[in-house]
Enzyme design. Structure first.
Site, short mmCIF file in Angstrom:
data_model
loop_
_atom_site.label_atom_id
_atom_site.label_comp_id
_atom_site.label_asym_id
_atom_site.label_seq_id
_atom_site.Cartn_x
_atom_site.Cartn_y
_atom_site.Cartn_z
N ILE A 182 2.35 2.82 2.20
CA ILE A 182 4.12 2.27 2.88
C ILE A 182 4.79 1.69 1.98
CG2 ILE A 182 5.53 1.89 5.05
CD1 ILE A 182 2.88 3.40 7.06
N THR A 210 6.25 -2.86 11.99
CA THR A 210 6.57 -1.86 12.14
C THR A 210 4.61 -1.31 11.73
OG1 THR A 210 6.64 -0.57 10.28
CG2 THR A 210 8.57 -1.07 11.83
N SER A 211 3.96 -2.14 11.70
CA SER A 211 2.31 -2.37 11.35
C SER A 211 1.49 -2.76 12.69
CB SER A 211 2.07 -2.90 10.27
OG SER A 211 0.74 -3.16 9.80
N ARG A 212 1.47 -3.81 12.71
CA ARG A 212 0.82 -4.09 14.40
C ARG A 212 0.89 -5.35 14.18
NH1 ARG A 212 -0.27 0.43 13.79
NH2 ARG A 212 -2.49 1.88 14.51
N HIS A 217 6.76 1.94 19.64
CA HIS A 217 6.25 3.00 18.66
C HIS A 217 6.12 4.01 18.47
CE1 HIS A 217 2.08 1.61 17.39
NE2 HIS A 217 2.50 2.23 16.42
N GLY A 248 0.26 -1.45 -0.25
CA GLY A 248 0.31 -0.20 0.04
C GLY A 248 1.10 1.46 0.11
N GLU A 284 1.35 -2.38 25.07
CA GLU A 284 1.75 -1.13 25.26
C GLU A 284 1.44 -0.11 25.98
OE1 GLU A 284 2.11 0.64 21.11
OE2 GLU A 284 2.77 -0.94 20.27
#
Length: 320
Positions: A157, A236-238, A286, A155, A267
């Site tokens: 990124i 670095t997404s989820r 994050h 997408g 987190e």
């Protein structure tokens, strides 16, 4: 009487400096909270008189039970136009308007490359060794030119990741459920024949998917076992896209070279979490979207959202 507006989780204590709040100063009493509250009841005590909340991404869950404790709340603003931590149905039932802001993709893309390069060049252990008068050079770095970057998701990124990879002289493979060869080619990438092939052929696999029921757990034991022993996983997404137990097992057993992680299922990360101490993990708290340009956008547009709401014409609404 002025309305009360709280800005939550202002970790860097910069929210009030990143935008011009004077536009609403005559109608609003604004205060920022730097501490993160994990106890919902304790948080509710601090927010019970608030009419407006400005929250940062998914740092604090806005659940139905929390909303029930905030009877004065009228407007909730989140950074970004998507926040899975907000119970939108409960907000709608209580008549709380939910709005968002724009969010740039450059910062998370850059952070992904920082993790990838940090792993490839052993930046942290080499720097720590130098500072502590340790060994002068400890490991061989990995040359990126000629290596394969596998992108799970192509997408906004992912597409930018592909561009940078080409500048490094890397081959780029990409895969997602609906990705076509034509779309991959537009980004200078090859469509992997299958998800498994992506993991088998890549020297670095980077995750760039939106979390959904379809993507939850998409990277599991089978995918990690398919990776080369010299390969790295970057997420670095989820966090929930990657099976945590399977990843920990792969890292502990050395089945992959390492992982770069910026996202976690809980987190802030617990003090005793294994990801804090695994030597083959490069982890950051994050930080993907935590950058100057994004923060200016978040809080400038939060002020705009408040002005529009006070004028009776809410903008950038998030609805079910």
């Amino acid at each position: 009487m002025k309305l009360k507006c709280a800005i939550l989780d202002d970790y860097q204590q910069v929210a009030l400096d990143m935008a011009d709040w004077s536009a609403v100063a005559d109608r609003l009493e604004v205060f920022a909270i730097g501490a993160h509250f994990t106890d919902e009841a304790e948080l509710a005590v601090h927010l019970q008189d608030c009419d407006i909340l400005v929250i940062m991404r998914e740092r604090t869950p806005i659940s139905a039970s929390l909303l029930a404790r905030l009877p004065k709340l009228k407007l909730l603003i989140t950074s970004g136009m998507r926040n899975a931590a907000i119970d939108l149905a409960a907000a709608a039932e209580r008549g709380v308007v939910v709005c968002g802001t724009a969010s740039g993709s450059a910062a998370p893309m850059e952070l992904t490359w920082a993790l990838l390069l940090g792993l490839a060049k052993h930046i942290v252990p080499e720097s720590v060794g130098l500072r502590n008068n340790g060994p002068w050079q400890q490991a061989l770095g990995v040359t990126l030119r000629g290596k394969t970057l596998g992108l799970l998701g192509l997408g906004k990124i992912g597409g930018q990741m592909a561009q940078v990879a080409q500048a490094f002289g890397m081959r780029v493979l990409a895969w997602s459920q609906n990705l076509t060869a034509e779309r991959a080619a537009r980004h200078g990438a090859e469509l992997a024949p299958s998800k498994r092939a992506l993991f088998e052929q890549s020297d670095f696999v980077s995750v760039h998917l939106v979390l959904s029921e379809r993507s939850r757990g998409l990277v599991g034991r089978d995918e990690l076992e398919a990776m080369k022993a010299t390969a790295y996983l970057i997420n670095t997404s989820r966090a929930a896209i990657v099976d945590r137990a399977a990843l920990v097992e792969a890292l502990l057993q050395g089945r992959i070279a390492g992982a770069g992680l910026d996202v976690f299922e809980t987190e802030p990360l617990a003090a005793d979490d294994v990801f804090r101490r695994l030597p083959n993990v490069l982890a950051t708290p994050h930080l993907g979207y935590v950058a100057d340009d994004n923060y200016r956008t978040y809080f400038r547009e939060a002020v705009e959202d408040i002005e529009a709401f006070l004028a009776g014409e809410p903008i950038r609404r998030l609805e079910r």
